[in-house]
Structure formats: structure tokens, C-alpha cells
Design a protein around this motif. Structure first.
Motif, PDB file in Angstrom:
ATOM      1  N   THR A  79       0.836  -1.213   0.000  1.00 63.92           N
ATOM      2  CA  THR A  79       0.000   0.000   0.000  1.00 63.92           C
ATOM      3  C   THR A  79       0.862   1.251   0.000  1.00 63.92           C
TER       4      THR A  79
ATOM      5  N   ALA B 226       2.578   1.877  -3.313  1.00 67.46           N
ATOM      6  CA  ALA B 226       1.634   2.365  -4.328  1.00 67.46           C
ATOM      7  C   ALA B 226       1.363   3.850  -4.110  1.00 67.46           C
ATOM      8  N   ARG B 227       1.113   4.220  -2.874  1.00 67.49           N
ATOM      9  CA  ARG B 227       0.839   5.624  -2.553  1.00 67.49           C
ATOM     10  C   ARG B 227       2.052   6.498  -2.887  1.00 67.49           C
TER      11      ARG B 227
ATOM     12  N   MET C 255       4.348   5.960  -5.080  1.00 69.33           N
ATOM     13  CA  MET C 255       4.502   6.095  -6.527  1.00 69.33           C
ATOM     14  C   MET C 255       3.558   7.159  -7.061  1.00 69.33           C
ATOM     15  N   GLU C 256       2.347   7.178  -6.503  1.00 67.88           N
ATOM     16  CA  GLU C 256       1.373   8.202  -6.893  1.00 67.88           C
ATOM     17  C   GLU C 256       1.944   9.603  -6.658  1.00 67.88           C
ATOM     18  N   MET C 257       2.513   9.785  -5.464  1.00 68.13           N
ATOM     19  CA  MET C 257       3.055  11.086  -5.092  1.00 68.13           C
ATOM     20  C   MET C 257       4.219  11.460  -6.010  1.00 68.13           C
TER      21      MET C 257
ATOM     22  N   GLU D 133       4.657  10.563  -9.059  1.00 70.11           N
ATOM     23  CA  GLU D 133       4.128  10.952 -10.350  1.00 70.11           C
ATOM     24  C   GLU D 133       3.652  12.408 -10.296  1.00 70.11           C
ATOM     25  N   LEU D 134       3.041  12.737  -9.178  1.00 70.36           N
ATOM     26  CA  LEU D 134       2.523  14.093  -8.988  1.00 70.36           C
ATOM     27  C   LEU D 134       3.632  15.133  -9.099  1.00 70.36           C
TER      28      LEU D 134
ATOM     29  N   LYS E  12       8.436  10.370 -11.854  1.00 69.21           N
ATOM     30  CA  LYS E  12       8.171   8.986 -12.247  1.00 69.21           C
ATOM     31  C   LYS E  12       9.374   8.465 -13.029  1.00 69.21           C
TER      32      LYS E  12
ATOM     33  N   GLU F 259      12.120   6.346  -9.302  1.00 73.97           N
ATOM     34  CA  GLU F 259      11.768   5.892  -7.958  1.00 73.97           C
ATOM     35  C   GLU F 259      12.847   5.027  -7.312  1.00 73.97           C
TER      36      GLU F 259
ATOM     37  N   GLU G  12      -1.121  13.117   3.278  1.00 77.31           N
ATOM     38  CA  GLU G  12      -2.179  14.133   3.189  1.00 77.31           C
ATOM     39  C   GLU G  12      -2.281  14.938   4.468  1.00 77.31           C
TER      40      GLU G  12
END
Ligand SMILES: Nc1ncnc2c1ncn2[C@@H]1O[C@H](COP(=O)(O)OP(=O)(O)OP(=O)(O)O)[C@@H](O)[C@H]1O
Ligand SMILES: [Mg+2]
Lengths: 641, 372
Positions: free
Chosen positions: B171, B174-175, B177-179, B181-182, B186, B189, B213
Motif C-alpha cells: 500500500t 503504491a501511494r 509512486m502516486e506522489m 508521479e505528482l 516517475k 523511484e 495528506e
């Protein structure tokens, strides 16, 4: 130095000189420490130890610890040279160990390290020294993890608690200036002799640098890294284990490097307390004057030292590198797979032919015979020179000097030291000098101590006379400087024992040999710090003075040397420490100083005497250390660095 | 209505104008009544045993006085309240105590005196466990010199706060990686911090602080190491996030343009004290002290001041014709102001109601940088 300080200092020195002049008419209480001054420190220490051992039952504790140690040692002994103990797997064939070491070397530092690591083990095997080398390594393999863990633990504690650090610091200072033998005697009392005792003494001896490096590393962690850990919500324990220690990785691993090197040096010396292996063989061979074989063993020890040093340094300096995304598992673990393949290959070889398991002595490539023969020729050719040199040095330099040192009234020596102390750092330093030297007078070993002092003085003087010009010559060209520094680095990794081989070869077993070995050992730091000092002089200053029309000689005398002096003094400091250690080690080839007494204390397991002698040596070293540090501090401040 | 309408009320009562402020409307619900962070008479004194001057702090000792006892007041007598969803920008010269103030607010360092209330609780009185809990649940911080863990890959750095929260590995990766990308990292990593440029490292720091967050977000010069292009991009991204998350933000910067783009309020610090804490317009138009005036003198006023701020009551001015939008800055209106011939131009709010008249001459003066 202020004017008042200089006046007091000169006054003290003049007083000392007056005592020397009037020696014949002095009361005997000023020439040698009077009876009432000499305190039975040794008895007190013995009583304390007896109390610890018998009444506090420390013995059971140490026994328990040594049992743990023995169990670990049995495992490594079984694996490395097939001792008949659990897990009954060994011995691992030498060919397997050699390719594994080569792979580790390759992973850490490429082909050169691979060649060094693999080559070292091949050399050991084919020279027929496998058994001895593995006995030595099996102890190092056990002692190092224990030392590292202990050092890390104490380092963290000292970092956590200022009070603990304040308590630990003086202990570490003394521990790091105690000669090796002083550690052995209490261990012999509590544990006995043999590999077990060797492992324990090695652990005790090698912990201090690990504590120091851990403390240093933890202090150096950037505050923002710690703060970011805190803001991520890490608890104290998480901060320590996941933020601080990993971030201090390089310093901690340099501590590991130092531990490994100290372990090797100590394991070799532990032959004096019945540790088998390379050290013991070397000792026997040297005493029997078997030069050829000693040289071979010496080379093995040197190779091991250089290999262990380079490997652990490479590990410390290695930074993680990422893999490109999408790289397959096989590619990522290529080295591991190659290693497995090589292990399979060599195991098969070992299964096919016992030569690849262990090389028997009669199959060994040892060249001891021819080397001995040619050495004999060489030594015979050199004999007139060495004989004359020996005669000249002993009758005209060493004996007169020794007698002069012994002749000095002890009160004059103390006054002189106080005077030097006062000149360097005022009253405080004068008192520090006295506090370190007076106990030596009170220990009852004054004469022995003066012989040690004389040998160290002569050796350091000669080392300076050789080392400073060599350093200046080296510093003249950058390439030369780099090579010489590399050489010094390598020489400094050698265990001190090694330095005895060539001098015994040339001079036999006597004072000249001792001084010669100490000189060689003590010259290395002088050369090294001279080069570093000269290279450290800011180039603008040199350029400015050559623009003012100074010749190279003038620049050297008036600019480079004065500016490099503080660094060079650090070298002198190390040189004194090394000499003290070496003089004590060299005792077994015949001296009459503290070292000889230390050996006697060791063979009669007299803890009190051994520790008193050890403290005497440590105090000498600490006094010089204090003086030089104070001096170079003042110097740095006045130079505005 | 007074001669100069109060910009605070305006900015909250006026609905957004799409053509106006940057790319993102300023429709944040700044709730002054519900302060998230409040501090009173905050002092942070560095030096040897600062507690010995504790008793003298309420008589406000001068910097000189403190220096004589070997002390430096990095934060002196600061009182602030930061409302929910508000973005406070802290500015000031190097060494004025910005970073120290933020460290006090996050209790990375203990204050010498004064109290800090975060969501109604005095964080100075919190136990270590409570503090850790608060940080895990609510806070995020971006550090001036990044503070990345050198032995972890980029993605593991970003996932670190989640790891501390006890999330399982898949989890949190995944989170993270999202950040990444933001923040446009990307593909990097699995790099280590040492293998990244300064700007990339800073983005890793930003991603890490975002991963949880945070409701309260401290940013210490987060864009300082970025090149102008990326900086602009990050600011836009930042404004978008801010609009979405409605978290409370304390933001340090040296860049006034940045402050103007982002801030609800700006606090200007000098030698540890807050000289003025107000909306950008007020800071520029009515500086509280000479220092603030000097500090903002180089700022192009036309980019800060909006039509509404210059509007005077329309009665009797004879303003008529096409109105201008109250939320637009003079810079946005520059062409119109220069080419129009009316003496007074009506100003209208979003609903089209005329709320006042703009004195064109004054606006031109301001545009040309002459003192109003
Ligand atoms: N740990 C510390 N010990 C002593 N003094 C400190 C410490 N941290 C900060 N200071 C002092 O406090 C003052 C404020 O420092 P601070 O880092 O808050 O400044 P800043 O406004 O963030 O500056 P910059 O814009 O350069 O980051 C400085 O004078 C600094 O020297
Ligand atoms: Mg700062």
C-alpha cells in the motif's frame, strides 16, 4: 607563550639542569625515588582482582562468556579448517573460499580487489599455510562481530548520555595507549590461554575505536535528516535504527575497518598467550632464526592485512546504486549467480582431487629452502657491515645514551617535564605532565621506564631524521606524494609484529634490532604527516611568496615548514605512540625495559605487575599526547586556521 | 462603505473571477474563528542556558542586551493565529528566524517561552507519544535542505512516513509512486538521493510530506532549488492541491512573486519578530513599519492591488459604462486603464453589482510605479 609563562618554564628547566650538575652531591632521595614514595600498586590491583574473581564471583560470569565464545569459535574452526565440532561440515575447500573472497572483492571494488582477495587465499593455500591462516582467521571471524556489536552499543549509550560519555572518555584514552600485553594478563587470569582467551583479548582490544567512530558518526548525522524523521512520526527507537545509524553508515563502517585491523594485529600477538596460527608460527620461526619461512609467513600476514583493510574500506565507501526499472531478477542478482556457479565448479574440483581441498605441506610451493640459502649468502656478505654497525651503535651510541638516561636524577627529569609542560600550556599542563609521570616514579619501575624512554627517544629522533627529509622529498611532486602516501597507508595496515622480520634477519636478536624495528615502524607516520602537512599549505601562500622572489629553499624554510609544523607534530605524536607499542612488543628479542618485565608478568600471570607496567607505558604516551595537542592547538590558533 | 473597502472582507465576500488571480480562484474557506495553530508571545532564544533570561522576556530585552549575555533571539515575541484552510506565507531576510519559527510550530525544537496551541491543544505540554501521534496523523513538512534519508531509494523515502504509520509495504509503495508521479519524478523511484539533482531532491521532499495528506503542512522554502520553469509548474500544482485539500499551510519563501501568487496572508519577519502579518494588498498598500515598506518597495504594486482596493464610492463620480471586475489586479486591467478615457470606471462584483468607482488617474500612477 606569554612572557611570564616562559620565565617559569625556564626557571624549572634551569632547576633541572642544576640538579643534573650537582648529581654527585645530591641526596639519594633525589636521584632515585625514595623507598617511602614507592607504593605497592601491584599488590592493590592484585587484591582488587582477587576480590572481583573470588568474592564477587566474576569468574562464573567470565566463564559463561568464554563458553559462548568457545561455541562460536568451534563453528568457525570447523568450517575453516575442519576441527571436529558442530556443525561437522568443514573444512570448506580452500578453492571455494578463494573464489568466494574473489567475488566479494569484485562486488566491492572491481577486478583489482578481486585479484587481491582471491590471490591472497590462493597464495596461502599453495604455500601450505592454510591450517595456520585459518586458525588465525577463525578467531578474527568471531571477534569482529562481537567487537562491532559492543562498540555500537557503547557508542550509542555514550551518544545518548553525556555523563556516560564523560566517564567513558578517559577510559578509552588509557585503553588506546595501553600496550597489547597489558590486556593479555587479566584475560589469562580469568580465561586462561588458547584461542578462547585470544578471542576475548582481541575483542577487548578492538572495541575502543568502534565506540569512537560510532559516536562520531551519530554526531555527524545532519539535523534536518533527523528532523524529517521526527516529522514522519518516528519513535526514538525508529529514529535510531532507521534514520540515525543508517545515515551514519560510512563512519560506522570505518569503525568496522579499524576493528578488523586491530583484531588482526592482536590475534597475531596473542601467540604469546597460546593462540595457534600465523602469529605463533612466526614467533617460533623468528626465535629459531628460520628466515625463509618467516618471510613467507610475513608475506601472508601482510597480504591478509592489506586485503582485509581494502575490502572493509571499500565496503565503507561503497554507496548504493540503483537498478534501472524493469531489469530482470537474473540481471539484478548476476553476481550472486556467478558466485554460486563458481562455488559449484570449485566444489566439483575439490571432489575430484584433494589438492583443491587442502594443499599438503609436502606439495606446497614453499621456497623456504632456497630463500634460506640465498639469505645466508646475503647475510654473510653483509656481515662485516652489519657487525660493524652493530658494534658501533651499541658501544658508541646506544649504551652511552642508555647510561646517560639512567644516570639522570629522577627529580631532574620530573622538573624538566614540568618545565616543558609549563612552556606549552602553563600551570595546567605542567601539572598534567607531573600527574602522568610521578606515578611512574612511584611504581618502583623507574630504571626500566627510563630504558623505555631512552629507546623511544632514540627511535623517534632517528625516525624524524629519516622521515622529515623523505616527506619533503615526497611532497615536492604530486605524483610522488600520492605514491608515497599510498605506501605509508599500506605499511600502516601491517601488524607491528611484521617489522621484526627484516631487522632480526639483519641484526640478530639485540638492542640494535629493537631500535631498528621501532625506527622503521615510527618513520611511517612521520613521512605521511610531513607530506600531508606540506600539501596542506594553501597554494596561494606559496605562490605569493614565490612572487616575492623567494627561492625554493627559502619558501620551504620560511613558509611551508612553519605552516606544516602542526600537522607534522600530529605525525610525531603517532610516531611516539607507535614506538612505545613497538618497544614493548620487541621485548621478546631482548631488551631490559618495561617490555621485558611485562613479558615476565605475562608468563607468571601477575595481573598487578602487568597492569602497573601497562599504565606506566600508557601514561608516557598520554603525556606526550597532551603536550603535542596543547602545542598544536595554540599553534593553530595563532596561525588563525 | 468607507473610502477604502477592507480587503479582508472583500476577498472573502467576493466570489472568484476566473480571469483573475493566477490560474486558480481564491475561494478558500479561511475560517478565522477556528484557528488551527495559535501561538502567543513565542520566544526562542539560542545560546548557553537561555532559561536564565526567562524572567526578563516580558520586558522585551533588546537584541543587543541578549547578545551581551551570549544569546540570540531567533524568534522574539511572536503571536499568530492561522485559521483552518489558511495559507500563511512567512518572509524575511536570511537569518530572520523563519525556519526557527516553523520548527517551533511543529515542536521540532522546544520554545523558550510562550504557548503554541494546535487544534485546541498545547503542543508544548504533549507527551512524546501524543506528539508522535499528532505528527503521524496531521503534520507534514518540507525541509529547506531536504533532509532525505541517504540510504533509502526515492520511493522508500517518500514511503517513510507511511512506514512509520505502520502501513503495509505494498500500500505504501503504491501511494508513494502516486506522489512521485505528482511531482514529476516517475521513473526515478529506485534512485538514491545522492543520484538526484538538488531540485529533484526537493521534489522528493515535497512528495514525502504529501504522502500522508497532512492537514497541517509546513514548507520551508520548498521551491528554492527549482529552476524557474519547474518552479512555476510546481506552484500551479501546489495551488491546485491547495484548492483540493483545504489544508492549513505555513510556507516560507524569499520570493515575493511566489508569496503573492500563493498567500492568503503574509507575515514579514525581522530579527525574530513579526513586523506585520496581513493580506498581500495591505502589506503593500499600508505597511505597518518602515521596514515592511522598504521590504516591499521593489514589488510591482499593480500586480498586487485589485480594482476593489482602489474603488471609492461611486456616487457623485459620474462613473458609467462597461464596469471592471473587482477581483482583477491593475496589471490585468492595464491595457484598459491606459486606453480608456473615462476619469472614473465603475467596479462591479461577480454578480455585476457596481460596488464603487476606480479613479483612473490614481490607477495609472500606480501602474507606472509612482507613489499613490
Ligand atoms: N540551533 C541553533 N543554534 C544557535 N543559533 C541558531 C540555531 N538555529 C538558528 N539559529 C540562529 O537563529 C537565527 C535564525 O535562524 P533561521 O534558520 O530561523 O533563519 P531563516 O530565517 O530561516 O534564514 P534562511 O532564510 O537563511 O533560511 C539565526 O541568527 C541563526 O544563527
Ligand atoms: Mg531557513
Amino acid at each position: 607563550m606569554t612572557a611570564g609563562q616562559a620565565r617559569v618554564a625556564w626557571g624549572l628547566v634551569a632547576l633541572a639542569a642544576a640538579l643534573v650538575m650537582l648529581r654527585e652531591s645530591l641526596p639519594s632521595g633525589l636521584v632515585r625515588p625514595p623507598e617511602w614514595m614507592v607504593l605497592p600498586f601491584a599488590d592493590w590491583i592484585n587484591a582488587a582482582f582477587a576480590f572481583l574473581r573470588d568474592d564477587l564471583g566474576l569468574m562464573t560470569l567470565t566463564r559463561a562468556f568464554s563458553d559462548v565464545m568457545e561455541a562460536c569459535l568451534d563453528v568457525t574452526a570447523n568450517l575453516l579448517y575442519g576441527k571436529n565440532r558442530w556443525p561437522h561440515l568443514g573444512p570448506i575447500p580452500w578453492s571455494v573460499i578463494a573464489v568466494s573472497a574473489g567475488m566479494v572483492g569484485f562486488a566491492l571494488g572491481g577486478w583489482r580487489l578481486a585479484a587481491l582477495a582471491g590471490g591472497t587465499f590462493v597464495w596461502i593455500a599453495v604455500m601450505g599455510q592454510w591450517q595456520w591462516a585459518m586458525e588465525t582467521l577463525s578467531v578474527i571471524l568471531v571477534a569482529t562481530p562481537f567487537s562491532v556489536a559492543l562498540g555500537l552499543g557503547f557508542g550509542v549509550l555514550a551518544w545518548r548520555s553525556q555523563a556516560f560519555e564523560r566517564l567513558l572518555n578517559p577510559i578509552l584514552n588509557i585503553a588506546q595507549s595501553m600496550p597489547h600485553f597489558a590486556y593479555m594478563i587479566p584475560v589469562v587470569v580469568f580465561i586462561g590461554v588458547g584461542p578462547k582467551a585470544a578471542a576475548i583479548v582481541t575483542i577487548i582490544f578492538s572495541v575502543p575505536p568502534m565506540i569512537r567512530m560510532t559516536l562520531l558518526g551519530l554526531r555527524k548525522v545532519p539535523p534536518e535528516v533527523v528532523e524529517s524523521g521526527k516529522m514522519s512520526g518516528a519513535t526514538r527507537w525508529q529514529l535510531l535504527t532507521r534514520v540515525r545509524i543508517p545515515t551514519a553508515r560510512t563512519d560506522i563502517l570505518i569503525g568496522v575497518n579499524q576493528v578488523v585491523m586491530q583484531c588482526l594485529a592482536m590475534v597475531v600477538l596473542a601467540s604469546f598467550i597460546g593462540m595457534p596460527g600465523l602469529g605463533q608460527k612466526l614467533l617460533q620461526l623468528l626465535q629459531a632464526l628460520k628466515i625463509g619461512l618467516s618471510i613467507e609467513i610475513g608475506i601472508t600476514i601482510v597480504l591478509l592485512a592489506v586485503m582485509l583493510d581494502r575490502l572493509s574500506k571499500a565496503w565503507a565507501m561503497k554507496q548504493p546504486v540503483h537498478h534501472m526499472p524493469g531489469v530482470r531478477w537474473i540481471e539484478r542478482h548476476r553476481l550472486l549467480l556467478i558466485w554460486l556457479g563458481l562455488v559449484a565448479l570449485t566444489s566439483a574440483l575439490a571432489w575430484l582431487h584433494p589438492y583443491f581441498i587442502e594443499v599438503e605441506r609436502k606439495q606446497a610451493l614453499s621456497m623456504a629452502g632456497p630463500v634460506d640459502a640465498s639469505m645466508k649468502v646475503f647475510i654473510r656478505a653483509m656481515t662485516p657491515v652489519t657487525e660493524w654497525l652493530r658494534w658501533f651503535l651499541i658501544t658508541w651510541v646506544l649504551i652511552p645514551l642508555r647510561d646517560a638516561f639512567l644516570w639522570l636524577p629522577f627529580a631532574a627529569v620530573l622538573l624538566l617535564l614540568a618545565g616543558i609542560g609549563w612552556a606549552v600550556g602553563g600551570r595546567r599542563s605542567a601539572l598534567v605532565c607531573l600527574a602522568f609521570f610521578l606515578p611512574i616514579a612511584m611504581s618502583g619501575w623507574w630504571d626500566r621506564a627510563m630504558i623505555t624512554v631512552y629507546m623511544v627517544c632514540v627511535s623517534v629522533l632517528v625516525a624524524v631524521l629519516i622521515g622529515v627529509p623523505a616527506g619533503l622529498w615526497g611532497a615536492a611532486r604530486p605524483v610522488r606524494a600520492a605514491r608515497l602516501l599510498f605506501l605509508c597507508d599500506t605499511f600502516q595496515t601491517f601488524p607491528s609484529f611484521i617489522y621484526l622480520i627484516p631487522v632480526v634477519m639483519l641484526f640478530g636478536v639485540n638492542d640494535v634490532a629493537v631500535v631498528a624495528s621501532v625506527v622503521v615502524f615510527a618513520t611511517v607516520p612521520i613521512i605521511r604527516y610531513t607530506i600531508e602537512g606540506i600539501l596542506g599549505v594553501p597554494p596561494e601562500i606559496v605562490e605569493a611568496s614565490s612572487m616575492s622572489g623567494a627561492t625554493r629553499g627559502q619558501i620551504m624554510r620560511h613558509v611551508q615548514l612553519p605552516l606544516a609544523l602542526p600537522t607534522m607534530m600530529v605525525g610525531a605524536n603517532q610516531s611516539v605512540m607507535f614506538s612505545l607499542f613497538m618497544v614493548i612488543i620487541a621485548a621478546f628479542i631482548g631488551t631490559q625495559d618495561l617490555g621485558q618485565e611485562m613479558q615476565r608478568a605475562l608468563s607468571s600471570t601477575d595481573v598487578g605487575k602487568g597492569l602497573v607496567l601497562g599504565f606506566a607505558v600508557a601514561f608516557m604516551g598520554l603525556m606526550v599526547d597532551h603536550l603535542i595537542l596543547r602545542w598544536s592547538d595554540g599553534r593553530h590558533r595563532s596561525l588563525g586556521f | 462603505m468607507n473610502a477604502l473597502p477592507d480587503p479582508v472582507t472583500l476577498s472573502t465576500t467576493l466570489p472568484p473571477l476566473s480571469a483573475g488571480w493566477g490560474t486558480v480562484p481564491k475561494d478558500r474557506h479561511v475560517n478565522e474563528a477556528e484557528p488551527v495553530i495559535a501561538c502567543r508571545n513565542l520566544w526562542k532564544v539560542f545560546g548557553d542556558r537561555p532559561d536564565r533570561i526567562l524572567s526578563r522576556l516580558n520586558c522585551n530585552p533588546s537584541a543587543e542586551e541578549l547578545r551581551q549575555s551570549g544569546l540570540i533571539a531567533a524568534v522574539r515575541d511572536v503571536s499568530l493565529t492561522i485559521g483552518r484552510g489558511e495559507m500563511l506565507v512567512v518572509m524575511g531576510l536570511s537569518g530572520s528566524g523563519k525556519s526557527t519559527l516553523v520548527r517551533c510550530l511543529s515542536r521540532l525544537i522546544d520554545v523558550t517561552s510562550g504557548a503554541i496551541i494546535v487544534e485546541g491543544r498545547d503542543i508544548g505540554a504533549m507527551t512524546e507519544t501524543e506528539l508522535i501521534d499528532l505528527r503521524r496523523r496531521k503534520m507534514g513538512m518540507v525541509f529547506q535542505s531536504f533532509g532525505l534519508l541517504p540510504h533509502r531509494t526515492v520511493v522508500d523515502n517518500v514511503a517513510f512516513p507511511l512506514e512509520m504509520r505502520g502501513q503495509d509495504r505494498s500500500t505504501r509503495i503504491a501511494r508513494a509512486m502516486e506522489m512521485l508521479e505528482l511531482v514529476g519524478l516517475k521513473g526515478r523511484e529506485s534512485y538514491f538521493p545522492r543520484e538526484l539533482s538538488g531540485g529533484q531532491q526537493q521534489r522528493v521532499g515535497i512528495a514525502r510530506s504529501l504522502a500522508v495528506e497532512p492537514e497541517i503542512w509546513f514548507l520551508d522554502e520548498p521551491f528554492s532549488a527549482l529552476d524557474p520553469l519547474i518552479r512555476r509548474e510546481m506552484q500551479d500544482e501546489f495551488l491546485r492541491l491547495k484548492g483540493m485539500l483545504s489544508n492549513t499551510i505555513v510556507f516560507i519563501t524569499h520570493d515575493f512573486d511566489e508569496a503573492l501568487r500563493l498567500a492568503d496572508r503574509i507575515a514579514i519577519m525581522k530579527d525574530g519578530a513579526v513586523e506585520q502579518c496581513d493580506t498581500p494588498e495591505r502589506i503593500v498598500m499600508s505597511p505597518a513599519t518602515e521596514y515592511v515598506a522598504k521590504f516591499t518597495s521593489a514589488v510591482d504594486r499593480s500586480r498586487v492591488v485589485r480594482a476593489a482596493a482602489l474603488a471609492i464610492p461611486a456616487e457623485g463620480t459620474g462613473a458609467e459604462g462597461q464596469p471592471v471586475a473587482a477581483g482583477q489586479t491593475l496589471r490585468d486591467l492595464a491595457r484598459l486603464i491606459v486606453s480608456d478615457s473615462r476619469a472614473f470606471i465603475p467596479v462591479a462584483d461577480a454578480q455585476g453589482h457596481v460596488i464603487g468607482a476606480l479613479d483612473r488617474q490614481r490607477a495609472v500612477d500606480l501602474l507606472l510605479g509612482e507613489p499613490a
